[in-house]
Design a protein around this motif. Structure first.
Motif, PDB file in Angstrom:
ATOM      1  N   PRO A   1      32.843  45.865  22.646  1.00 15.19           N
ATOM      2  CA  PRO A   1      32.510  46.410  23.964  1.00 15.19           C
ATOM      3  C   PRO A   1      31.022  46.665  24.177  1.00 15.19           C
ATOM      4  CG  PRO A   1      33.925  47.932  22.710  1.00 15.19           C
ATOM      5  CD  PRO A   1      33.800  46.693  21.913  1.00 15.19           C
ATOM      6  N   GLU A   2      30.261  46.818  23.064  1.00 17.29           N
ATOM      7  CA  GLU A   2      28.810  47.040  23.193  1.00 17.29           C
ATOM      8  C   GLU A   2      28.106  45.839  23.817  1.00 17.29           C
ATOM      9  OE1 GLU A   2      27.256  47.970  19.347  1.00 17.29           O
ATOM     10  OE2 GLU A   2      28.351  49.849  19.198  1.00 17.29           O
ATOM     11  N   GLU A   3      28.730  44.650  23.679  1.00 16.28           N
ATOM     12  CA  GLU A   3      28.103  43.427  24.204  1.00 16.28           C
ATOM     13  C   GLU A   3      28.533  43.132  25.635  1.00 16.28           C
ATOM     14  OE1 GLU A   3      29.490  40.983  21.080  1.00 16.28           O
ATOM     15  OE2 GLU A   3      27.697  41.234  19.863  1.00 16.28           O
ATOM     16  N   GLY A   4      29.214  44.080  26.263  1.00 15.72           N
ATOM     17  CA  GLY A   4      29.626  43.902  27.658  1.00 15.72           C
ATOM     18  C   GLY A   4      31.117  43.683  27.797  1.00 15.72           C
ATOM     19  N   GLU A   5      31.652  44.137  28.926  1.00 17.35           N
ATOM     20  CA  GLU A   5      33.085  44.002  29.209  1.00 17.35           C
ATOM     21  C   GLU A   5      33.346  42.722  29.989  1.00 17.35           C
ATOM     22  OE1 GLU A   5      35.745  45.846  28.519  1.00 17.35           O
ATOM     23  OE2 GLU A   5      34.862  47.648  27.638  1.00 17.35           O
ATOM     24  N   LEU A   6      34.600  42.283  29.979  1.00 12.42           N
ATOM     25  CA  LEU A   6      35.012  41.154  30.823  1.00 12.42           C
ATOM     26  C   LEU A   6      35.172  41.647  32.254  1.00 12.42           C
ATOM     27  CD1 LEU A   6      37.818  39.084  29.071  1.00 12.42           C
ATOM     28  CD2 LEU A   6      35.622  38.262  29.796  1.00 12.42           C
ATOM     29  N   ARG A   7      35.045  40.749  33.215  1.00 13.21           N
ATOM     30  CA  ARG A   7      35.300  41.123  34.614  1.00 13.21           C
ATOM     31  C   ARG A   7      36.741  41.588  34.752  1.00 13.21           C
ATOM     32  NH1 ARG A   7      33.630  35.873  36.426  1.00 13.21           N
ATOM     33  NH2 ARG A   7      35.549  35.797  37.632  1.00 13.21           N
ATOM     34  N   PRO A   8      37.011  42.640  35.570  1.00 16.13           N
ATOM     35  CA  PRO A   8      38.377  43.180  35.680  1.00 16.13           C
ATOM     36  C   PRO A   8      39.424  42.132  36.030  1.00 16.13           C
ATOM     37  CG  PRO A   8      36.820  44.589  36.847  1.00 16.13           C
ATOM     38  CD  PRO A   8      36.061  43.378  36.409  1.00 16.13           C
ATOM     39  N   GLN A   9      39.068  41.165  36.923  1.00 18.12           N
ATOM     40  CA  GLN A   9      40.071  40.165  37.318  1.00 18.12           C
ATOM     41  C   GLN A   9      40.401  39.194  36.186  1.00 18.12           C
ATOM     42  OE1 GLN A   9      37.014  40.536  38.506  1.00 18.12           O
ATOM     43  NE2 GLN A   9      36.234  38.750  39.609  1.00 18.12           N
ATOM     44  N   LEU A  10      39.473  39.020  35.227  1.00 13.75           N
ATOM     45  CA  LEU A  10      39.755  38.178  34.054  1.00 13.75           C
ATOM     46  C   LEU A  10      40.534  38.984  33.015  1.00 13.75           C
ATOM     47  CD1 LEU A  10      36.393  36.237  33.564  1.00 13.75           C
ATOM     48  CD2 LEU A  10      38.472  35.422  34.631  1.00 13.75           C
ATOM     49  N   LEU A  11      40.143  40.238  32.862  1.00 17.44           N
ATOM     50  CA  LEU A  11      40.814  41.129  31.913  1.00 17.44           C
ATOM     51  C   LEU A  11      42.291  41.268  32.257  1.00 17.44           C
ATOM     52  CD1 LEU A  11      39.796  42.680  29.468  1.00 17.44           C
ATOM     53  CD2 LEU A  11      39.335  44.641  30.945  1.00 17.44           C
ATOM     54  N   ASP A  12      42.582  41.348  33.561  1.00 18.26           N
ATOM     55  CA  ASP A  12      43.956  41.512  34.044  1.00 18.26           C
ATOM     56  C   ASP A  12      44.855  40.341  33.659  1.00 18.26           C
ATOM     57  OD1 ASP A  12      46.009  42.755  35.843  1.00 18.26           O
ATOM     58  OD2 ASP A  12      45.707  40.909  36.957  1.00 18.26           O
ATOM     59  N   ARG A  13      44.239  39.161  33.434  1.00 18.44           N
ATOM     60  CA  ARG A  13      45.030  37.963  33.139  1.00 18.44           C
ATOM     61  C   ARG A  13      45.526  37.925  31.692  1.00 18.44           C
ATOM     62  NH1 ARG A  13      42.969  33.928  36.721  1.00 18.44           N
ATOM     63  NH2 ARG A  13      44.141  32.304  35.659  1.00 18.44           N
ATOM     64  N   PHE A  14      44.903  38.736  30.812  1.00 14.57           N
ATOM     65  CA  PHE A  14      45.410  38.850  29.442  1.00 14.57           C
ATOM     66  C   PHE A  14      46.636  39.745  29.463  1.00 14.57           C
ATOM     67  CE2 PHE A  14      41.160  37.430  28.319  1.00 14.57           C
ATOM     68  CZ  PHE A  14      41.377  36.672  27.186  1.00 14.57           C
ATOM     69  N   GLY A  15      47.711  39.313  28.807  1.00  9.24           N
ATOM     70  CA  GLY A  15      48.940  40.090  28.811  1.00  9.24           C
ATOM     71  C   GLY A  15      48.768  41.476  28.204  1.00  9.24           C
ATOM     72  N   MET A  16      48.164  41.526  27.010  1.00  8.54           N
ATOM     73  CA  MET A  16      48.033  42.804  26.301  1.00  8.54           C
ATOM     74  C   MET A  16      46.585  43.054  25.879  1.00  8.54           C
ATOM     75  SD  MET A  16      51.509  42.492  24.007  1.00  8.54           S
ATOM     76  CE  MET A  16      52.083  44.172  23.866  1.00  8.54           C
ATOM     77  N   HIS A  17      46.269  44.311  25.667  1.00 12.23           N
ATOM     78  CA  HIS A  17      44.905  44.689  25.304  1.00 12.23           C
ATOM     79  C   HIS A  17      44.963  45.702  24.162  1.00 12.23           C
ATOM     80  CE1 HIS A  17      41.060  46.829  25.555  1.00 12.23           C
ATOM     81  NE2 HIS A  17      40.576  45.810  26.233  1.00 12.23           N
ATOM     82  N   ALA A  18      44.406  45.333  23.016  1.00  7.67           N
ATOM     83  CA  ALA A  18      44.405  46.244  21.868  1.00  7.67           C
ATOM     84  C   ALA A  18      42.979  46.747  21.629  1.00  7.67           C
ATOM     85  CB  ALA A  18      44.919  45.526  20.625  1.00  7.67           C
ATOM     86  N   GLN A  19      42.867  48.052  21.428  1.00  6.53           N
ATOM     87  CA  GLN A  19      41.553  48.651  21.192  1.00  6.53           C
ATOM     88  C   GLN A  19      41.466  49.112  19.743  1.00  6.53           C
ATOM     89  OE1 GLN A  19      40.243  50.634  24.756  1.00  6.53           O
ATOM     90  NE2 GLN A  19      39.129  52.122  23.539  1.00  6.53           N
TER      91      GLN A  19
END
Length: 327
Positions: free
Chosen positions: A172-190
């Motif tokens: 995340p230090e190198e920047g986030e994905l655009r929200p509309q692209l992030l939404d297209r991934f089914g799951m998100h693990a932190q």
């Protein structure tokens, strides 16, 4: 993270996993190890798209043509493909190119398949996905969602099957994905760095043991690995019989609505992931516990960012779940 990856292997329609976390936490190591859990696949020999000899939806045009003409098709068994997408890859390398010269001189569609063809029926992994050009991320997500890759050049169009599990990782230090692209991934693990000294020492020792004798280390965990592979294969078959009742679906949708999640992807992914988890645990009915286990992975990245919000998005999802499901 491991659960999200396993559930996507059981049901690839969940839509892939985005893994965000601190550097040096083993994100790439785990993703690359995933391929060893996957069963081998049967493909048509000599076909560059890993065509399935039994499923017409996963066949290239050439294979379909041979079947129509009732020609003999030779098959072979290969390891599930795992394709690494380099950050510097061009669109032609990813999608494939059409040889215009050959097309004009010989009147044939001469297509050079790209990485999306190689990844068909396998895994496509993009490390540092947040540094990849946005238009390439768009191409990957479109192919992952539709299961097809279309290449258009100079009035010539080629289409081939491209069904794969898309896995992206980043810091995340190198920047986030655009929200509309992030939404297209089914799951998100932190992923966060482990703070307990005894666990950190254990990881360091395991790494040293592996480096001393990789063969012995792999053999030691082989029975466990084979057990998990069998469990995944069984869960894939069980998935067809797994159900989620209407009352639970309504509560999932209410949770998404309370969290102001845009669109319906959150609802669909949550119900798919819950069914995959029930199948993984060899059950036919989804329970509230299944939904609680996976709902944060499915919804955390779909919440609207509020700079004034002090609460973590994962905790917000869990609190809303408890409010909807328990009261």
């Amino acid at each position: 993270m491991k659960l999200a990856l396993i559930l996507n292997v059981i049901d690839p329609k969940i839509g892939g996993v985005m893994i965000m976390g601190d550097r040096g936490t083993g994100k790439s190591t785990i993703v690359r190890a995933l391929v060893d859990l996957l069963p081998s696949i049967e493909v048509v020999e000599g076909d560059p798209y890993n065509s399935d000899p039994k499923n017409p939806e996963l066949m290239s045009d050439d294979v379909l043509e041979k079947i129509k003409e009732k020609k003999e098709i030779k098959t072979k068994t290969i390891k599930t493909p795992m394709i690494d997408l380099p950050l510097g890859a061009t669109e032609d390398r990813v999608c494939g190119t059409i040889d215009i010269e050959k097309a004009i001189s010989e009147g044939k569609k001469a297509f050079e398949p790209g990485l999306l063809a190689q990844a068909n029926r396998g895994i496509l992994y993009v490390d540092e996905v947040n540094l990849l050009d946005d238009h390439l991320v768009d191409v990957l997500l479109d192919s992952a969602a539709s299961g097809w890759n279309t290449v258009e050049r100079e009035g010539i169009s080629i289409c081939h099957p491209s069904r794969f599990i898309l896995i992206g990782s980043g810091n995340p230090e190198e920047g986030e994905l655009r929200p509309q692209l992030l939404d297209r991934f089914g799951m998100h693990a932190q992923i966060k760095t482990i703070k307990e000294p005894n666990l950190r020492v254990k990881i360091v020792q395991q790494r040293e043991l592996f480096e001393k004798n990789p063969k012995l280390f792999i053999e030691k965990y082989q029975p466990e690995q084979e057990k998990l592979t069998k469990k995944i294969i069984k869960a894939r078959e069980k998935l067809k019989e797994t159900n989620i009742n209407y009352n639970l679906l309504e509560k999932i949708s209410k949770t998404c609505s309370e969290l102001n999640v845009d669109g319906l992807r959150g609802d669909m992914v949550t119900s798919r992931a819950a069914k995959a988890l029930a199948a993984f645990e060899n059950r036919e009915e989804v329970t509230e516990k299944d939904i609680f286990t996976i709902i944060t992975l499915c919804l955390r990245h779909r919440l609207r960012k509020d700079p004034l919000e002090s609460i973590d998005s994962g905790i917000k999802v869990q609190e809303t779940f408890k409010k909807v499901f328990l009261y």
